[in-house]
Design an enzyme around this catalytic site. Structure first.
Site, PDB file in Angstrom:
ATOM      1  N   LYS A 183     -35.543   6.828  86.676  1.00  0.00           N
ATOM      2  CA  LYS A 183     -36.823   7.343  86.179  1.00  0.00           C
ATOM      3  C   LYS A 183     -37.145   8.648  86.925  1.00  0.00           C
ATOM      4  O   LYS A 183     -36.253   9.275  87.476  1.00  0.00           O
ATOM      5  CB  LYS A 183     -37.911   6.279  86.351  1.00  0.00           C
ATOM      6  N   GLN A 238     -36.699   5.993  74.223  1.00  0.00           N
ATOM      7  CA  GLN A 238     -36.308   7.408  74.136  1.00  0.00           C
ATOM      8  C   GLN A 238     -34.995   7.540  73.375  1.00  0.00           C
ATOM      9  O   GLN A 238     -34.846   8.415  72.521  1.00  0.00           O
ATOM     10  CB  GLN A 238     -36.209   8.008  75.534  1.00  0.00           C
ATOM     11  N   ARG A 276     -36.841   4.649  91.409  1.00  0.00           N
ATOM     12  CA  ARG A 276     -38.053   3.886  91.754  1.00  0.00           C
ATOM     13  C   ARG A 276     -37.773   2.623  92.554  1.00  0.00           C
ATOM     14  O   ARG A 276     -38.669   2.135  93.246  1.00  0.00           O
ATOM     15  CB  ARG A 276     -38.851   3.573  90.481  1.00  0.00           C
ATOM     16  N   ARG A 291     -31.692  13.808  85.551  1.00  0.00           N
ATOM     17  CA  ARG A 291     -31.801  12.558  84.775  1.00  0.00           C
ATOM     18  C   ARG A 291     -30.774  12.538  83.641  1.00  0.00           C
ATOM     19  O   ARG A 291     -30.541  13.546  82.989  1.00  0.00           O
ATOM     20  CB  ARG A 291     -33.238  12.394  84.262  1.00  0.00           C
ATOM     21  N   ASP A 324     -42.706   1.252  83.197  1.00  0.00           N
ATOM     22  CA  ASP A 324     -43.567   2.275  83.790  1.00  0.00           C
ATOM     23  C   ASP A 324     -44.570   1.688  84.785  1.00  0.00           C
ATOM     24  O   ASP A 324     -45.152   2.412  85.595  1.00  0.00           O
ATOM     25  CB  ASP A 324     -44.329   3.027  82.686  1.00  0.00           C
ATOM     26  N   ARG A 378     -45.184  12.342  70.926  1.00  0.00           N
ATOM     27  CA  ARG A 378     -44.734  12.114  69.539  1.00  0.00           C
ATOM     28  C   ARG A 378     -45.621  12.861  68.554  1.00  0.00           C
ATOM     29  O   ARG A 378     -45.139  13.386  67.547  1.00  0.00           O
ATOM     30  CB  ARG A 378     -44.699  10.608  69.247  1.00  0.00           C
ATOM     31  N   ARG A 404     -45.927   8.308  89.190  1.00  0.00           N
ATOM     32  CA  ARG A 404     -46.325   6.886  89.264  1.00  0.00           C
ATOM     33  C   ARG A 404     -46.209   6.333  90.685  1.00  0.00           C
ATOM     34  O   ARG A 404     -46.954   5.437  91.066  1.00  0.00           O
ATOM     35  CB  ARG A 404     -45.503   6.053  88.283  1.00  0.00           C
TER      36      ARG A 404
HETATM   37  C1  S3P Z   1     -41.019   6.400  76.922  1.00  0.00           C
HETATM   38  C2  S3P Z   1     -40.096   5.427  77.050  1.00  0.00           C
HETATM   39  C3  S3P Z   1     -39.755   4.790  78.326  1.00  0.00           C
HETATM   40  C4  S3P Z   1     -40.754   5.119  79.424  1.00  0.00           C
HETATM   41  C5  S3P Z   1     -41.209   6.539  79.409  1.00  0.00           C
HETATM   42  C6  S3P Z   1     -41.798   6.912  78.064  1.00  0.00           C
HETATM   43  C7  S3P Z   1     -41.277   6.950  75.570  1.00  0.00           C
HETATM   44  O1  S3P Z   1     -38.476   5.215  78.677  1.00  0.00           O
HETATM   45  O2  S3P Z   1     -40.240   4.793  80.690  1.00  0.00           O
HETATM   46  O3  S3P Z   1     -42.188   6.771  80.415  1.00  0.00           O
HETATM   47  O4  S3P Z   1     -42.311   7.595  75.376  1.00  0.00           O
HETATM   48  O5  S3P Z   1     -40.440   6.712  74.693  1.00  0.00           O
HETATM   49  P1  S3P Z   1     -37.188   4.421  78.140  1.00  0.00           P
HETATM   50  O6  S3P Z   1     -37.619   3.635  76.969  1.00  0.00           O
HETATM   51  O7  S3P Z   1     -36.199   5.430  77.770  1.00  0.00           O
HETATM   52  O8  S3P Z   1     -36.807   3.562  79.280  1.00  0.00           O
END
Ligand code: S3P
Length: 430
Positions: free
Chosen positions: A340, A168, A344, A121, A313, A28, A385
């Site tokens: 993921k 995300q 997983r 993905r 995670d 970010r 992971r």
């Molecule tokens: C993340 C959000 C998560 C997480 C990823 C990082 C982020 O995914 O699993 O490793 O930085 O916004 P989701 O919220 O899409 O599941």
């Protein structure tokens, strides 16, 4: 390809000060620095493959990047440059999804791609709502898979209720809303990690939670630059928390960890299982930051079916603790785990079976019966992971993790820290 060979560990007592910087916040920082018209200053940016790819992308979009005394200075371009090459997101779903959101309302033509894992993905969770508000996006399988091509357009404001709790998805939609001409609203089934909201608010965006919705007002002027120190990543720290929780008489102190409540739920689950855990908050500027002490105590089984997005995670590493607990632990409502960096649910189950643990695979989770580990050769399935979780499992009776290079996507100094606890050797394999 590299393999990681780990020997059985004895009780340990360590203070760890060099856990990798937070991946979500680092991505970010790089992307959001494009939203200001001034130079952002970022200390402790994650130096790992995923987040270095994101820096290369913002460079291709016109940002100037300087690294002085470990402080990253990112100066944004006056106007985002149309890149001549494909933007390579590496292994990172976060980079690809957030950038789809930002670039769909940015003038120009952009193509996003990544490695063979990212190419499989799903992106529809973002491209579908964005197309509804006017985005010009295309990709394989009807805009679900990369390469994703974007022709930036003027988007309409929206009132969108996401069917999944995904930071995300939320972040992509929020970024797309910044370049519209009226307020937009976003809702999700449960709160997902909220770094985007916190950081954008800090940069001057009028973004507020109102009646379970996030209201985003498009800013009228450029945003303030970032001036931030990225805290250590709780999901990376968690591997060593699990190590202390499963090796009798061990203790670990994890320094300067992000303590955001959406990110430390896995530590709370370990606590419920019997591990002694203390959180000491030291700072609370953009985010709460502090030290976490984890002390061994016998583990008991636990059932998990709520707040899955706060654990998503850490479930691979948490599964190693389940396999050491007395009783049967269960995970439900966790179908998201299947999409993921690897599937997983399947990769956790396959590897636990290899070391003699009784596991039952379900569509949306699994049951794990605590037992005794036997030495095994694990496959990472290209998922960082999974590789690190089974490296930690190997501390119990020795083991090998194949295809371990993927660890570098998020935590390049993982093996060096592991070496404080046990003999760990990284071998190159052709
Ligand atoms: C993340 C959000 C998560 C997480 C990823 C990082 C982020 O995914 O699993 O490793 O930085 O916004 P989701 O919220 O899409 O599941």
């Amino acid at each position: 390809m590299s393999i990681l060979k780990i020997e059985k560990a004895e009780a340990f007592n360590e203070v760890i000060t060099d856990i990798a910087a937070d991946k979500s916040i680092s991505h970010r920082c790089a992307i959001f620095s494009l939203l200001s018209d001034k130079t952002s200053f970022i200390r402790n940016y994650l130096q790992a493959e995923d987040t270095l790819c994101t820096l290369n992308i913002i460079k291709a979009l016109g940002a100037k990047i300087e690294n002085e005394n470990s402080i990253l200075r990112i100066t944004p371009p006056t106007k985002i440059t149309e890149p001549s090459l494909i933007l390579d997101c590496g292994n990172s779903g976060t980079a690809m999804r957030l950038l789809i959101g930002l670039l769909s309302s940015t003038e120009g033509f952009f193509v996003l791609h990544g490695d063979k894992y990212l190419a499989n993905r799903p992106m529809k969770r973002i491209t579908t709502p964005l197309k509804k508000i006017g985005a010009n996006i295309d990709g394989r399988q009807n805009s679900d898979l990369s390469p994703i091509c974007i022709r930036g357009a003027k988007l309409k404001p929206f009132d969108y209720k996401s069917p999944i709790a995904s930071a995300q998805v939320k972040s992509a939609l929020i970024l797309s809303a910044l370049n519209t001409n009226a307020p937009s609203f976003f809702a999700e089934p449960e709160l997902s990690r909220d770094h985007t909201e916190r950081m954008l608010k800090g940069m001057g965006v009028d973004i507020e939670y109102k009646n379970d919705k996030i209201a985003i007002n498009p800013p009228k002027k450029p945003l303030h630059p970032l001036d931030i120190t990225v805290p250590a990543d709780p999901s990376s720290a968690f591997f060593f928390a699990v190590a202390a929780a499963i090796i009798p008489n061990s203790r670990v102190i994890l320094k300067n960890i992000l303590l955001n409540k959406t990110r430390i739920e896995a530590f709370k689950i370990l606590q419920r299982m019997g591990t002694q855990i203390e959180f000491v908050q030291k700072d609370d500027k953009y985010e709460s930051i502090g030290d976490i002490t984890v002390r061994y105590a016998p583990l008991k089984a636990v059932k998990i079916s709520e707040n899955i997005s706060w654990l998503i995670d850490e479930l691979p590493a948490l599964s190693i603790a389940f396999a050491c607990a007395s009783g049967i632990s269960s995970v439900r409502n966790a179908k998201e785990l299947r999409i993921k960096e690897s599937d997983r649910i399947s990769t956790i189950v396959k590897n636990l079976k290899l070391c003699g643990i009784n596991v039952t695979e379900l569509e949306d989770g699994y049951d794990i019966e605590g037992g005794t580990f036997k030495n095994a050769v694990f496959n990472s399935f290209g998922d960082h992971r999974i590789a690190m979780s089974f490296a930690i499992a190997s501390l119990l009776c020795g083991g090998v993790v194949e295809d371990a290079d993927c660890i570098d996507t998020s935590f390049p100094n993982f093996t060096n820290i592991l070496k404080k606890i046990s003999v760990a050797e990284s071998l190159q394999w052709r």
